[in-house]
Design a protein around this motif. Structure first.
Motif, PDB file in Angstrom:
ATOM      1  N   ARG A 112       0.808  -1.217   0.000  1.00 30.80           N
ATOM      2  CA  ARG A 112       0.000   0.000   0.000  1.00 30.80           C
ATOM      3  C   ARG A 112       0.846   1.274   0.000  1.00 30.80           C
ATOM      4  O   ARG A 112       0.386   2.322  -0.426  1.00 30.80           O
ATOM      5  CB  ARG A 112      -0.930   0.014   1.222  1.00 30.80           C
ATOM      6  CG  ARG A 112      -1.974  -1.077   1.226  1.00 30.80           C
ATOM      7  CD  ARG A 112      -2.963  -0.910   0.082  1.00 30.80           C
ATOM      8  NE  ARG A 112      -3.966  -1.970   0.081  1.00 30.80           N
ATOM      9  CZ  ARG A 112      -3.854  -3.106  -0.562  1.00 30.80           C
ATOM     10  NH1 ARG A 112      -2.765  -3.360  -1.280  1.00 30.80           N
ATOM     11  NH2 ARG A 112      -4.804  -4.014  -0.536  1.00 30.80           N
ATOM     12  N   SER A 132      -9.014   6.901  -8.143  1.00 27.47           N
ATOM     13  CA  SER A 132      -8.225   7.009  -6.914  1.00 27.47           C
ATOM     14  C   SER A 132      -8.721   8.163  -6.047  1.00 27.47           C
ATOM     15  O   SER A 132      -9.004   9.244  -6.560  1.00 27.47           O
ATOM     16  CB  SER A 132      -6.747   7.269  -7.253  1.00 27.47           C
ATOM     17  OG  SER A 132      -6.295   6.391  -8.267  1.00 27.47           O
ATOM     18  N   ASN A 150      -6.621   2.698  -4.706  1.00 23.53           N
ATOM     19  CA  ASN A 150      -6.395   3.188  -3.344  1.00 23.53           C
ATOM     20  C   ASN A 150      -5.440   4.370  -3.277  1.00 23.53           C
ATOM     21  O   ASN A 150      -5.159   4.877  -2.190  1.00 23.53           O
ATOM     22  CB  ASN A 150      -5.825   2.053  -2.474  1.00 23.53           C
ATOM     23  CG  ASN A 150      -6.733   0.852  -2.423  1.00 23.53           C
ATOM     24  OD1 ASN A 150      -7.926   0.981  -2.167  1.00 23.53           O
ATOM     25  ND2 ASN A 150      -6.191  -0.324  -2.677  1.00 23.53           N
ATOM     26  N   TYR A 157      -3.765   7.593  -2.746  1.00 25.04           N
ATOM     27  CA  TYR A 157      -4.160   8.877  -2.164  1.00 25.04           C
ATOM     28  C   TYR A 157      -2.995   9.865  -2.098  1.00 25.04           C
ATOM     29  O   TYR A 157      -3.212  11.062  -1.939  1.00 25.04           O
ATOM     30  CB  TYR A 157      -4.736   8.675  -0.751  1.00 25.04           C
ATOM     31  CG  TYR A 157      -3.744   8.184   0.271  1.00 25.04           C
ATOM     32  CD1 TYR A 157      -2.968   9.071   1.013  1.00 25.04           C
ATOM     33  CD2 TYR A 157      -3.582   6.821   0.518  1.00 25.04           C
ATOM     34  CE1 TYR A 157      -2.045   8.626   1.954  1.00 25.04           C
ATOM     35  CE2 TYR A 157      -2.665   6.367   1.449  1.00 25.04           C
ATOM     36  CZ  TYR A 157      -1.905   7.267   2.165  1.00 25.04           C
ATOM     37  OH  TYR A 157      -0.986   6.820   3.093  1.00 25.04           O
ATOM     38  N   GLY A 170      -1.540   2.922  -1.926  1.00 25.05           N
ATOM     39  CA  GLY A 170      -2.151   4.092  -1.318  1.00 25.05           C
ATOM     40  C   GLY A 170      -1.235   5.289  -1.417  1.00 25.05           C
ATOM     41  O   GLY A 170      -1.682   6.420  -1.581  1.00 25.05           O
ATOM     42  N   PRO A 207      -2.270  -1.917  -6.028  1.00 22.95           N
ATOM     43  CA  PRO A 207      -3.281  -1.099  -5.335  1.00 22.95           C
ATOM     44  C   PRO A 207      -2.644  -0.218  -4.264  1.00 22.95           C
ATOM     45  O   PRO A 207      -2.971  -0.297  -3.082  1.00 22.95           O
ATOM     46  CB  PRO A 207      -4.217  -2.153  -4.739  1.00 22.95           C
ATOM     47  CG  PRO A 207      -3.335  -3.337  -4.491  1.00 22.95           C
ATOM     48  CD  PRO A 207      -2.354  -3.349  -5.634  1.00 22.95           C
TER      49      PRO A 207
END
Length: 1006
Positions: free
Chosen positions: A296, A364, A341, A343, A319, A317
């Protein structure tokens, strides 16, 4: 010492009263069980300033209802003692080990001091031991490994030093070990790989000796979290880490690891987070990222990685993907836009090219995008804020083109927008001006057009509006006056017209208003005296008319005033003489009448040229010319011809008279070339300075030039710092929120010192410049620098009262910079050689060549591209993050305090691989304060010296959050000579560090 004995006396008195109570009232004594009596002894051993023990009553049968105590429901035996964040203080209460069934003990975030006793091994039933965030010193007890049931051990945030005991390699059941943020300086404990039960190992931020990462760590097959950031690790990452099948979090950041990132890291089946930033990794990222389906967060920023970003990495995926400050090239893989995911995307300071994926943000929940300082082109993707989460959009210094997407005008979550230095064009969407949470809106140096929308009234949080160097047109709307938080409005080099809105005077927080090079007309609005914090007013090169408002003379914070190149008329208000200006320019207007007496000097002449109606005693004014601009050109031509003739004359003189007339020729040249800018009323000219710059008058030499002592005709002495050529060693790239990138150390020092007025800051009289030479003229300090005097042959003349006074003076000077300047100033090179002493040994802080102003918007610490400062004084976090704030200065000042107490240099061969801070901490623990304090100091001041030493140790805490503010340091130093110090400075013959103040004084700038 007096305070220490007082505390010990009161403790003995409490013990006697307790014994007396047991003798006089035996029924009550017998009502409390044995475990309660043990806990009462714990209570007597600790200070309790906040009343945590207020309900610990001797009349209770058991302690099970007491604060922090829990008992087994069946046996009523104490199984848990938790004093977390209770602020109790004192040495570790070994008597607590008398509770034979105690399994849980937490003294987290208290003030437990002294050393951790060997007797802690008597707590044989402990499963959980948390002593983190205390004041414990000395070595780690080897006997901790004798706790047979221990599964959790947290000793982070203390001052433990030395080696990790080899016995720690034989823990039988330990699952969680945290020693983060201590002073452990031995070799990295590779033997911890023998503790096969470990699930979490956190050794981060300890100054271990340079050590390789042991391949045996691959034996920890149960490990889930491995945090080894800031451990001085060197060499390559061993391939054996790929065997850690249960590892979810790997943090090897802020080390000196090198070589390629091994492919084995892409074989970790459970990994969620990998942090490798701030190392020296080279080469390309390995393949195999598609295996990491659980990853992540990946952060490999601030390395020397090359090549392209792997497409398979961006298909995960993720983050958060942070790869900034590397050397990645090529285009960004389009697949990154498919991550559901993502961010956080930080790719700034690389060499990435091409366009951003058009669908970036559609899949996203982006919160932060920073792709600044790359070679990206094309349009800004329209759906970056489709999920409504985007807070920061940072894209400066690229080649983005096209219009700002209309959809960004609906992104209500945005709080920072930086799109400067691109090729954007077209009108800015009307709603984009009025985003309610945006604090920084930067559009500088594009080709944007249109006007400022009236919707800007909704931007209630806006503090920085930077839109210079565009093609904006129309009038500045009245709604600009509704922005109560606006600190800077920079809109120069545009096509704004019409008059300034009357509402602009309502901006009470305004510190800078720069609208030069526009087509503004009309009068300067009345009511400007509400700009109490205004530092810079630049309305040059517009079509403003009318009179200069006399109210400007009431703006006490104003340093820069430029109204040149307008059509202002009438007389110059005499009230302007009230200002302490670093720059005044009223040239090329239609002003008339007498020049105010304070400005009727030759040095101010350039400020008034091109005003044919002005009269004064200076040549070139009141000469009847009707065309101001033509007059300016004629003056320039005359100056050029005069200079050419003078150079020819000087050449002849040099040829004829040679060395005998060298000084006279030099002065003649200087008369034509030197420009003087004064910051105080002067009683001398630049020529008087230049005539005295002989080698016989040199009093110091540094990397940037020489320092001369010049005795003026009046008998007063000044110090002249002469810099030859550009001060390249001070230069660094600063973004739009700071000073311009081309500012050198000279300009920085002039800018800082010119506007500072404080008794403990060295006074800058004036500066003299030519194209090839720059000089700063200071007040002369007869006793030189603190460093030279303290560490020289005359250091013994500095008795303790003098040293204390120097420390207090310097602290007050730094406190002024941090808390009373707008914006606050971080010195960045605090050291004893930059503290100068006057004839009475009063101290002045000097040398602001690398000082920086803190972000006026208060948006955090600043990242610098190079380390500024001197060896031994640089705060540890500054050295590895390049982030600067006031706490960096506090650390450096703490080193100065240690110098004053020990009379030792910050770096000395005597210390081996240590610096002064580490040497003091180690020696203090092993030998006591007597082996640290300068033996030439009078023993009668030992109590004061101990207190000041404690302040120095607090200032040099490895954690910035534990360092006090400079304002708090001043208060602590003032309390040193008081009759009631807040806490004792010594105990049992050894100095013990302790904290002053509250949490609000020690927070990092946010």
């Amino acid at each position: 010492m007096l305070r220490f004995f007082s505390v010990m006396f009161h403790k003995q008195l409490e013990n006697m009263l307790l014994i007396l109570l047991l003798l006089l009232f035996p029924p009550f004594a017998l009502s409390l069980n044995q475990e309660g009596l043990y806990l009462q002894k714990v209570r007597l051993a600790l200070d309790d300033p906040d009343g945590f023990f207020s309900n610990w009553n001797e009349s209770d049968e058991t302690p099970c209802r007491w604060n922090g105590v829990k008992c087994d429901s069946a046996t009523q035996s104490v199984v848990s003692v938790d004093f977390s964040s209770s602020n109790v203080a004192g040495p570790f209460p070994t008597v607590i080990c008398g509770l034979h069934n105690l399994t849980f003990l937490s003294l987290y975030n208290c003030s437990i001091n002294s050393t951790l006793p060997v007797g802690i091994s008597a707590c044989q039933s402990l499963l959980h031991l948390d002593l983190s965030q205390n004041l414990l010193t000395g070595g780690l007890p080897a006997s901790l490994a004798d706790l047979p049931e221990l599964t959790y051990l947290d000793l982070s945030g203390n001052n433990f030093s030395g080696d990790v005991p080899a016995s720690f390699g034989r823990f039988g059941k330990l699952e969680n070990l945290s020693l983060v943020n201590n002073l452990l300086d031995g070799a990295f404990p590779s033997f911890l790989s023998n503790v096969l039960t470990l699930r979490q190992l956190n050794m981060s931020y300890n100054p271990f000796r340079p050590s390789p990462l042991s391949p045996e760590l691959g034996n920890l097959t149960n490990i889930q979290i491995l945090w080894l950031a800031g451990c001085n690790l060197v060499g390559q990452i061993p391939d054996t880490l790929g065997k850690l099948n249960k590892l979810t979090d790997l943090d090897l950041a802020v080390n000196s690891l090198s070589g390629p990132i091994p492919r084995s890291l892409t074989e970790l089946p459970s990994i969620v987070q990998i942090e490798l930033y701030n190392n020296s990794f080279t080469g390309e990222l390995p393949g195999g990222w598609s295996n990491l389906t659980t990853l992540r967060l990946f952060d490999a920023s601030m390395n020397e990685l090359t090549g392209t970003i792997p497409d398979e990495l961006t298909r995960l995926p993720l983050g958060s993907l942070n790869l900034y400050q590397n050397r990645f090239t090529g285009e960004l893989p389009k697949s990154i836009a498919d991550s559901p995911n993502l961010y956080e995307l930080k790719l700034f300071s690389n060499r990435l090219t091409g366009e951003l994926p058009h669908n970036l943000g559609e899949n996203s929940p982006l919160v932060l995008i920073d792709v600044s300082n790359n070679l990206f082109s094309g349009e800004i993707p329209p759906n970056l804020c489709l999920k409504g989460k985007l807070q920061e959009l940072l894209m400066i210094h690229n080649s983005f083109s096209g219009e700002i997407p209309t959809s960004l005008g609906q992104c209500r979550s945005l709080n920072r927008v930086r799109l400067g230095n691109n090729q954007l064009s077209g009108d800015v969407p009307a709603d984009f001006w009025g985003l309610p949470k945006v604090s920084l809106l930067e559009l500088i140096n594009n080709s944007l057009s249109g006007g400022i929308s009236k919707s800007i009234a909704s931007a209630s949080n806006l503090s920085l509006l930077v839109i210079s160097k565009n093609r904006f047109t129309g009038q500045i709307p009245e709604e600009i006056g509704f922005l109560n938080n606006l600190v800077e409005f920079r809109g120069s080099d545009n096509l704004f017209n019409g008059s300034l809105p009357a509402s602009i005077v309502n901006l009470g927080q305004l510190g800078q208003l720069d609208l030069h090079n526009n087509d503004l007309s009309g009068e300067i609005p009345s009511g400007v005296n509400s700009w109490k914090k205004l530092n810079d007013l630049n309305l040059a090169n517009n079509e403003l008319s009318g009179k200069i408002p006399a109210e400007i003379g009431n703006l006490s914070a104003l340093n820069y005033l430029d109204l040149s190149g307008n059509q202002l008329s009438g007389e110059i208000p005499v009230e302007l003489q009230n200002l302490k200006l670093n720059l005044l320019n009223l040239s090329n207007n239609r002003l008339s009448g007498k020049i105010p007496p304070l400005f009727a000097k030759e040095i101010y002449k350039p400020s008034f040229l091109g005003n044919p109606g002005l009269c004064g005693d200076m040549d070139g004014l009141c000469d009847g010319r009707n065309d101001a601009r033509k007059g300016g050109y004629m003056w320039l031509l005359k100056s050029i011809f005069s200079l050419a003739g003078l150079v020819l004359f000087v050449g002849v003189v040099w040829f004829c008279w040679r060395y005998r007339n060298f000084k006279r020729e030099k002065r003649a040249i200087n008369r034509s070339k030197w420009t003087l800018m004064s910051f105080h009323k002067l009683g001398f000219s630049e020529y008087e300075i230049l005539d005295s710059l002989d080698e016989d008058n040199v009093i110091g030499t540094g990397a940037s030039g020489k320092v001369y002592k010049v005795v003026l005709r009046s008998g007063e002495a000044v110090a002249v710092k002469k810099l030859w050529g550009p001060s390249s060693k001070f230069s660094e790239h600063i973004d739009v929120e700071q000073v311009p990138a081309q500012d050198s150390g000279f300009e920085a020092e002039v800018e800082m010192l010119g506007k500072i007025r404080h008794k403990n800051i060295v006074r800058l009289w004036c500066c003299c410049t030519t194209r090839d030479c720059k000089m700063l003229v200071y007040e002369y300090m007869p006793n030189g620098s603190l460093g030279d005097l303290l560490h020289g042959n005359k250091g013994s003349i500095l008795d303790w009262p003098t040293r204390y006074r120097i420390a207090l003076d310097a602290a007050e000077g730094l406190s002024y910079l941090h808390h009373d300047c707008l914006p606050p100033i971080v010195h960045r090179d605090v050291k004893s050689n930059n503290i100068l002493l006057d004839g009475n040994f009063g101290a002045r802080v000097a040398d602001f060549g690398v000082a920086k102003a803190v972000d006026a918007a208060g948006k955090g610490t600043k990242s610098m591209s190079v380390i500024a400062g001197s060896c031994g004084y640089i705060a540890p976090e500054y050295a590895y993050t390049l982030r600067v704030n006031e706490k960096s200065d506090v650390y450096s000042f703490g080193v100065v305090i240690l110098e004053l107490v020990t009379r030792k240099r910050p770096v000395d061969p005597e210390f081996g691989e240590k610096d002064l801070v580490k040497w003091v901490c180690t020696t203090l623990d092993q030998k006591g304060a007597d082996h640290i304090i300068d033996p030439t100091l009078d023993a009668c001041f030992m109590e004061e010296i101990s207190k000041v030493l404690n302040i120095g140790l607090l200032c040099t805490s490895p954690l910035p959050i534990n360092r006090p503010s400079m304002r708090r340091v001043v208060k602590m130093l003032q309390e040193v000579t008081g009759e009631n110090p807040s806490k004792p400075g010594s105990k049992d013959g050894k100095l013990t560090p302790y904290y002053y103040g509250d949490a609000s004084d020690s927070g990092i700038l946010s």
